[in-house]
Design an enzyme around this catalytic site. Structure first.
Site, short mmCIF file in Angstrom:
data_model
loop_
_atom_site.label_atom_id
_atom_site.label_comp_id
_atom_site.label_asym_id
_atom_site.label_seq_id
_atom_site.Cartn_x
_atom_site.Cartn_y
_atom_site.Cartn_z
N GLN A 152 0.82 -1.20 0.00
CA GLN A 152 0.00 0.00 0.00
C GLN A 152 0.86 1.25 0.00
OE1 GLN A 152 -2.98 -0.51 -0.49
NE2 GLN A 152 -3.54 1.64 -0.58
N HIS B 137 2.26 3.18 -3.22
CA HIS B 137 1.43 3.96 -4.13
C HIS B 137 1.79 5.44 -4.12
CE1 HIS B 137 -1.43 1.25 -5.87
NE2 HIS B 137 -1.70 0.71 -4.71
N GLU C 181 -10.46 1.99 3.18
CA GLU C 181 -10.67 1.65 1.77
C GLU C 181 -10.49 0.13 1.58
OE1 GLU C 181 -7.64 3.21 -0.73
OE2 GLU C 181 -8.72 2.77 -2.59
N HIS C 182 -9.33 -0.38 2.02
CA HIS C 182 -9.06 -1.82 1.97
C HIS C 182 -8.94 -2.34 3.39
CE1 HIS C 182 -6.96 -0.10 -1.62
NE2 HIS C 182 -7.56 -1.08 -2.24
N ASP D 159 -6.72 -6.11 -6.41
CA ASP D 159 -6.32 -4.99 -7.25
C ASP D 159 -6.30 -5.38 -8.73
OD1 ASP D 159 -5.94 -3.35 -5.10
OD2 ASP D 159 -3.76 -3.63 -5.00
N HIS E 24 -51.35 22.88 -6.90
CA HIS E 24 -51.25 21.42 -6.88
C HIS E 24 -52.64 20.82 -6.64
CE1 HIS E 24 -46.95 22.10 -6.65
NE2 HIS E 24 -46.70 20.80 -6.59
#
Lengths: 421, 421
Positions: free
Chosen positions: B251, B254, B319-320, B353, B412
């Site tokens: 991770q 990245h 996220e993960h 991934d 209406h």
């Protein structure tokens, strides 16, 4: 109403709420103060903007009981019946978690979880909007949201409208706070003493509410920022002139910036509608608003054929679409973009606004090209699930590592290879 | 890695891409110019930013063929297999239009329609991202989107990476343009000669792309603005130290702002991981990025119990999430918030991934509290349908009119009553 013979140029006049620089600064300042001084700041803003010094923000059970006594019992029954219809419709939207299992032992899935907490903003001011309470709260409830909070600005006596309290109580909302404007949005997003923060804020509001929602977005989720409301009526000569005109006008009374649009292949029908609209406007109580809306945003598009009329409708991607033609059901499959589609003479838009069961929170401003009505999807989220088996892993590990290296991500490849050691 | 004994305070360091004022002004200016001068402006920006004067933006069939010749055939097979897995998974997400019919003749329904057109942005630069092509295009395709366009910035020779072209071709994308940055987003949103506008723009990009997407949002839809990537590993002493450490590091490579977080009830395990991370960093090619990421955003949260560890995970809403504990499957039901959940030793994040079939576009920055992985939901929208019967209308008309009047909307009420005349 302005009559336009269609060639290529059709559009709903878009107007997005971005506010003035002063309004944006005011909102930023309110949010900053509420985050810093919390309830103290909220109480001060409520005094300033709503003209009332409250002892407590929380609506008491006594206030709820008083609201029930104040309401016409017949209207309570109508609210209950509408709530039941909305519930029946939205229950059909339920989705379930699923999994796919493979022979090699791998399981892939999608897990659905409700949001933990949601805040609903209900506008105050001169009108009251019990229907908005139902339309926002019921889908959240069906989605499984445990904590649903409602906020709405109090009047000068420190009260909320009886109809709003009854609607909230009917759908089981326990936490109701008398707070409005940007200070309400800040309280929901970041919490103050007595109000825990929520994960998502929904519901309509004025420019300050809209700007505040935009500001807190990211820290919490928000629903769409609604623009002015629109109706498009697709009609031919089989439609009743008085009914089409009345439907166009019902949209126009919402807001001076509302758009009421007729699309028809018949020029003589177009002229009849224009005349009838003029006639019906005369004795409407919100005549000033209606006239401005019709003058500025009202349109009649006359096309050569029904096919061309359908194309125009798809170009417009309206929030509300009424189809009043000889064979209205047959046209449904050709409508690509519309928030809600009302088919046939008895599906007047107010039927859906209040009672049928569909949601009245709909994508405006042509965003029906890519957005949907408010639904239980807005109150749930999904997680993907991977349970990869050893057999699958050993079979595919070298491919996964190769793919990672193709993208230049060596540590990804090694994470795979550590397991092959 | 920084070791923290958990009491109350846990968080993923959030960082949202808002850019500097200069960057925002640059982006606004680029969009303005592309809207005004269209292709001419795009060609000039491509010369300026990508260093190449193109004759045509459109990728030719010759270029696709050349890309296939350039690629390792084994990698083509891997891409095809990954695409097939992604297709199988996302096909399970299909939803269908439905209706509910009532005895009185009324029909209510929900109609699902694919978006008409979607643009996919694929970043360029030093790396190539064929996996992003698959992850963004396949759900759009399954949703039924007719027109899928891909844009990506060319290199100095005016070329796109072979792997990206092959991936695009494998999923059947026909319209591929060599254009990147804010000028690509503007071209997709508003159209230029040769590129018709799209209804939604998805895909990752640098700060200029992110700001441009924010800017055009409303005119077209966009996917989420992704923040830096995060992983949370929930592990006990049953997990393999080298594997957990390798996953945390994958991770971290990245981005310097990526977060790699371990949550564990075992202090001794925590120390082992910290040491192993240090050891494995040493010979990683992206060592500089990894070290910065681990130093600034890496955390090990040590809890007293597994229950407490699960609470921490839900606070983080990662996220993960990888679960590597003695009974990992039993924990799934207790996870409230996570984009993707990887269970057990062989579900290393890179498996998802690249290959398993789940989507790798996931909610970052704690937004898993309210957001979902990219799915076919992002490429379809819904319309509600009301076909109200005359019987139902006559029965309920007075209630609907009364509800409208309760909210002060007389026009209406009259739209309903015009039909009772």
């Amino acid at each position: 109403m302005k009559l336009v013979k269609v060639a290529n140029q059709v559009s709903i006049k878009r107007s997005v709420e971005v506010g003035t620089k002063e309004q944006r600064d005011t909102v930023k300042n309110i949010i900053k103060n509420v985050r810093a001084r919390k309830q103290e700041a909220v109480m001060a803003y409520t005094k300033q903007f709503d003209g009332v010094l409250l002892e407590s923000l929380l609506v008491s059970s006594q206030e709820i009981e008083a609201a029930y006594r104040e309401m016409d019992p017949n209207m309570i029954t109508v609210i209950q019946e509408a709530a039941q219809n909305i519930r029946s419709y939205h229950e059909q939207q339920r989705q379930t978690s699923w999994m796919m299992t493979e022979q090699n032992g791998t399981i892939l899935g999608q897990k659905i979880t409700p949001l933990s907490s949601v805040g609903i903003y209900i506008p105050g001011g001169t009108a009251s909007y019990p229907s908005s309470v139902l339309m926002n709260a019921i889908p959240a409830q069906i989605a499984g949201v445990r904590r649903i909070v409602m906020v709405s600005p109090p009047d000068q006596n420190g009260k909320l409208p009886a109809s709003v309290l009854v609607a909230a109580s009917e759908v089981g909302i326990k936490e109701i706070y008398k707070v409005g404007g940007a200070q309400a949005i800040a309280s929901l997003a970041y919490g103050i003493e007595g109000i825990k923060p929520v994960d998502k804020i929904v519901g309509p509001g004025n420019i300050f509410v809209a700007l505040a929602k935009r500001e807190v977005f990211g820290d919490v989720d928000i629903d769409m920022i609604a623009g002015p409301s629109e109706i498009v009526v697709l009609a031919d000569e089989s439609a009743q002139v008085n009914e089409v005109a009345a439907d166009l006008l019902s949209q126009a009374e919402h807001d001076e910036r509302s758009s009421s649009i007729l699309v028809t292949p018949s020029e003589s029908f177009a002229h009849k509608i224009a005349a009838e609209v003029k006639k019906q406007i005369a004795d409407l109580p919100r005549k000033d608003i209606v006239e401005k809306s019709i003058r500025n945003f009202g349109r009649i598009y006359v096309t050569r054929t029904m096919d061309e009329a359908i194309e125009v409708v798809n170009e417009l991607a309206p929030e509300h679409l009424e189809i009043m033609t000889e064979q209205p059901v047959e046209i449904l499959g050709r409508i690509k973009h519309a928030g809600a589609i009302f088919i046939g003479r008895f599906s007047s838009e107010p039927v859906g606004d209040y009672f049928a069961g569909t949601n009245h929170v709909l994508p405006t401003n042509g965003t029906a090209r890519f957005s949907s009505p408010l639904s239980i999807d807005d109150f749930q989220k999904k997680s993907s699930v991977v349970i990869y088996s050893e057999v699958a892993f050993r079979k595919h590990a070298h491919k996964i590592a190769a793919f990672a290296r193709l993208e230049g991500l060596e540590a990804h490849a090694r994470a795979i290879e550590e397991r092959m050691k």
